[in-house]
Design an enzyme around this catalytic site. Structure first.
Site, short mmCIF file in Angstrom:
data_model
loop_
_atom_site.label_atom_id
_atom_site.label_comp_id
_atom_site.label_asym_id
_atom_site.label_seq_id
_atom_site.Cartn_x
_atom_site.Cartn_y
_atom_site.Cartn_z
N ASN A 250 0.80 -1.23 0.00
CA ASN A 250 0.00 0.00 0.00
C ASN A 250 0.84 1.28 0.00
O ASN A 250 0.30 2.37 -0.12
CB ASN A 250 -0.97 0.02 1.19
CG ASN A 250 -2.12 -0.94 0.98
OD1 ASN A 250 -2.27 -1.51 -0.10
ND2 ASN A 250 -2.94 -1.13 1.99
N ARG B 233 -8.73 -1.81 -7.00
CA ARG B 233 -9.30 -0.49 -6.74
C ARG B 233 -8.23 0.60 -6.68
O ARG B 233 -8.50 1.76 -6.99
CB ARG B 233 -10.03 -0.50 -5.40
CG ARG B 233 -11.19 -1.43 -5.30
CD ARG B 233 -11.75 -1.33 -3.91
NE ARG B 233 -11.83 0.06 -3.48
CZ ARG B 233 -12.79 0.90 -3.81
NH1 ARG B 233 -13.78 0.51 -4.54
NH2 ARG B 233 -12.76 2.15 -3.39
N CYS C 116 -17.07 -3.51 -3.61
CA CYS C 116 -16.11 -4.62 -3.54
C CYS C 116 -16.51 -5.52 -2.39
O CYS C 116 -17.50 -5.26 -1.72
CB CYS C 116 -14.69 -4.10 -3.36
SG CYS C 116 -14.43 -3.43 -1.73
N ARG D 273 -17.28 1.54 -0.55
CA ARG D 273 -16.02 2.24 -0.81
C ARG D 273 -16.12 3.32 -1.90
O ARG D 273 -15.57 3.18 -3.00
CB ARG D 273 -14.92 1.24 -1.16
CG ARG D 273 -14.65 0.29 0.00
CD ARG D 273 -13.56 -0.68 -0.28
NE ARG D 273 -12.24 -0.10 -0.11
CZ ARG D 273 -11.12 -0.82 -0.18
NH1 ARG D 273 -11.19 -2.11 -0.41
NH2 ARG D 273 -9.95 -0.25 -0.03
N PRO D 274 -16.80 4.42 -1.59
CA PRO D 274 -16.91 5.51 -2.57
C PRO D 274 -15.59 6.26 -2.75
O PRO D 274 -14.67 6.09 -1.94
CB PRO D 274 -17.96 6.43 -1.94
CG PRO D 274 -17.85 6.17 -0.47
CD PRO D 274 -17.43 4.74 -0.31
N ILE D 275 -15.50 7.08 -3.80
CA ILE D 275 -14.32 7.94 -3.98
C ILE D 275 -14.74 9.41 -4.04
O ILE D 275 -14.05 10.24 -4.63
CB ILE D 275 -13.48 7.56 -5.23
CG1 ILE D 275 -14.33 7.60 -6.51
CG2 ILE D 275 -12.81 6.22 -5.07
CD1 ILE D 275 -13.47 7.67 -7.78
N ASP D 276 -15.89 9.71 -3.43
CA ASP D 276 -16.40 11.08 -3.49
C ASP D 276 -15.40 12.11 -2.95
O ASP D 276 -15.32 13.23 -3.46
CB ASP D 276 -17.72 11.18 -2.70
CG ASP D 276 -17.55 10.76 -1.25
OD1 ASP D 276 -17.14 9.61 -1.02
OD2 ASP D 276 -17.82 11.57 -0.34
C1 UD1 Z 1 -6.65 1.98 1.97
C2 UD1 Z 1 -5.90 0.69 1.85
C3 UD1 Z 1 -6.72 -0.47 2.40
C4 UD1 Z 1 -7.16 -0.16 3.83
C5 UD1 Z 1 -7.83 1.20 3.92
C6 UD1 Z 1 -8.15 1.64 5.33
C7 UD1 Z 1 -4.55 1.07 -0.13
C8 UD1 Z 1 -4.28 0.73 -1.54
N1 UD1 Z 1 -5.59 0.45 0.46
O1 UD1 Z 1 -7.85 1.83 1.18
O2 UD1 Z 1 -5.92 -1.65 2.39
O3 UD1 Z 1 -8.09 -1.14 4.26
O4 UD1 Z 1 -6.98 2.21 3.33
O5 UD1 Z 1 -6.99 1.67 6.09
O6 UD1 Z 1 -3.83 1.83 0.48
N2 UD1 Z 1 -14.37 6.88 2.05
C9 UD1 Z 1 -15.37 7.72 1.65
N3 UD1 Z 1 -15.15 8.52 0.55
C10 UD1 Z 1 -13.99 8.52 -0.14
C11 UD1 Z 1 -12.96 7.65 0.29
C12 UD1 Z 1 -13.17 6.85 1.39
O7 UD1 Z 1 -16.45 7.77 2.24
O8 UD1 Z 1 -13.85 9.26 -1.12
C13 UD1 Z 1 -14.55 6.01 3.25
C14 UD1 Z 1 -14.47 4.51 2.90
O9 UD1 Z 1 -15.69 4.03 2.44
C15 UD1 Z 1 -14.05 3.95 4.23
C16 UD1 Z 1 -13.15 5.03 4.82
O10 UD1 Z 1 -13.47 6.22 4.12
O11 UD1 Z 1 -15.15 3.77 5.05
C17 UD1 Z 1 -11.66 4.76 4.70
O12 UD1 Z 1 -11.37 4.38 3.37
P1 UD1 Z 1 -9.98 4.73 2.67
O13 UD1 Z 1 -9.00 5.19 3.67
O14 UD1 Z 1 -10.25 5.62 1.51
O15 UD1 Z 1 -9.54 3.33 2.11
P2 UD1 Z 1 -8.70 3.10 0.80
O16 UD1 Z 1 -7.80 4.27 0.58
O17 UD1 Z 1 -9.61 2.69 -0.31
#
Ligand code: UD1
Length: 421
Positions: free
Chosen positions: A23, A94, A118, A123-126
């Site tokens: 990661n 992702r 997934c 897991r949104p990217i908003d």
């Molecule tokens: C990264 C890690 C993953 C780990 C996670 C949490 C990588 C490649 N993956 O995933 O292994 O499990 O961190 O430590 O580094 N969220 C939103 N909006 C967004 C982005 C996130 O609501 O735009 C929420 C997600 O749904 C989740 C939380 O924020 O509930 C944390 O997610 P996030 O830190 O973004 O996880 P990843 O970066 O996808």
């Protein structure tokens, strides 16, 4: 399709070195899109997600070669116009979304397939998109793709509504080439973010506040060559420490950064395992009987969600009642029914798993649903009596380098075989 055949119970003992963090390596690879000069990365793990990302980079104009065991990334003059991470790649990984920020910053345009749901939740990217809009990008969602454009991003103030790891990394990579100052608030504090900031700084970026929730970035015109060693994988290392404790073994993790594993170290000690922390090593010895302990996952420096499944496997062997609360992702208890089939007594209510620990595990044929759930089942297999077959090892191969070899060296009886059904 490969599977693991594990003959338990095994007591693990010896020293193990974690690979570089997947990661941290993924955003480091994405950062190579920000420069025309070579970037050399050491300690990049040989795992499937990295190979997938390297294929994506080749498509986007960055080639790679082995350089005395390190990875040398250089622009290979591929199709500049592509600027696109297609659905076929994003659906398998992702983290491909990490190319969005750098492509946009460098080429003024990016088109990345939306990741979608997934195995562990929506897991949104908003937040990634809102942040890029704050930097002046025009973002459109069409035909399942994010299409973002901005002739030149401009610095701005943006506050993440939730701390997101890849969101912070994406915005950081966008901001380093933006015009003027960017202030990112409520950033993720995971060590992998810090590792990316170290690489970007070595490439010439100007970033202040690293290691705190507020990052202040002064945009520069261009970034140059750098060499960087990827930080040790705390999740992989943590998995072996949990395995050591749970099998009543004696495992030393070497060449690691103990501070990154502080939440796990504290929990292991709470269960009664003996933990010795050195400057660059952690030794764990399982005591005769482990004790129950409650756990809540949280963003760093809380207990990592990526170690929840593995620790749950340990708690099945700890005497008493434990409650494990998952606050980061919904739907991250898919390993529970499989653990129960092996003799665990776990009941899931909402986002909490209640464990009645100390029940003996017996080997069974089980199926993994995601990367960390697979690791959890391997640990359960090591502690169980008899033969455990873990199917769908391709999940494990996404993120664990040579797991069966490392376990073998620690005394684990784990064989990789080709699945016949
Ligand atoms: C990264 C890690 C993953 C780990 C996670 C949490 C990588 C490649 N993956 O995933 O292994 O499990 O961190 O430590 O580094 N969220 C939103 N909006 C967004 C982005 C996130 O609501 O735009 C929420 C997600 O749904 C989740 C939380 O924020 O509930 C944390 O997610 P996030 O830190 O973004 O996880 P990843 O970066 O996808």
């Amino acid at each position: 399709m490969d599977r693991f055949v594990i003959t338990g119970p095994c007591r693990l003992s010896g020293a193990v070195r974690a690979s570089g963090a997947k990661n941290a390596a993924l955003p480091a690879l994405a950062a190579c899109l920000l420069t025309d000069e070579p970037v050399r990365l050491a300690r990049v793990p040989q795992v499937r997600d990295i190979h997938t990302f390297l294929r994506l980079l080749a498509h986007l104009g960055v080639g790679h070669q082995d350089a005395e065991g390190e990875l040398l990334l250089t622009p290979c003059g591929a199709r500049r116009s592509a600027d696109e991470a297609p659905y076929e790649v994003v659906k398998t990984m992702r983290a491909s979304v990490l190319v969005l920020g750098p492509l946009l910053a460098r080429h003024g345009h990016a088109r990345v397939s939306l990741p979608g749901g997934c195995a562990i939740g929506v897991r949104p990217i908003d937040q990634h998109l809102a942040g890029l809009e704050a930097l002046g990008a025009e973002v459109r969602l069409e035909h399942g793709y994010v299409d973002a454009s901005a002739p030149r991003l401009r610095g701005a103030r943006f506050r993440f509504a939730v701390p997101t790891v890849t969101g912070t990394e994406n915005l950081l990579m966008a901001a380093v080439l933006a015009r003027g100052q960017t202030v990112l608030e409520n950033c993720a504090l995971e060590p992998e973010v810090e590792d990316l900031a170290a690489l970007l700084t070595a490439m010439g970026a100007r970033i202040a506040g690293v290691g705190t929730p507020t990052l202040v970035i002064e945009g520069v015109e261009s970034l140059g060559a750098a060499r960087h060693e990827v930080v040790a994988d705390r999740i992989e290392g943590g998995t072996y420490l949990i395995a050591g404790a749970m099998t009543g073994g004696d495992v030393t993790l070497v060449d690691t950064r103990p501070a990154d594993l502080a939440p796990l170290i504290a929990k292991l000690a709470e269960t009664g395992a003996r933990v010795e922390v050195g400057e660059r090593s952690i030794r764990v010895q399982g005591s005769g009987r482990l004790r129950a302990s409650d756990l809540t996952t949280a963003p760093h420096p809380g207990f990592p969600t990526d170690l929840q499944a593995q620790f749950l496997a340990l708690l099945t062997q700890a005497e008493g009642e434990s409650a494990v609360c998952e606050t980061v992702f919904e739907n991250r208890f898919q390993h529970v029914p499989e653990l129960n089939r092996m003799g665990a007594e776990i009941r899931v209510e909402g986002n909490t798993a209640h464990v009645h620990g100390g029940t003996p595990l017996s080997g069974a044929r089980v199926m993994a649903t995601d990367l960390r759930a697979s690791a959890c089942l391997v640990l359960a297999g090591l502690a169980a009596e008899g033969e455990t077959v873990v199917d769908r090892i391709y999940h494990l191969d996404r993120g664990y380098e040579q797991m069966e070899i490392k376990l073998h060296r620690l005394g684990g009886r784990v064989e990789r075989t080709a699945s016949t059904s």
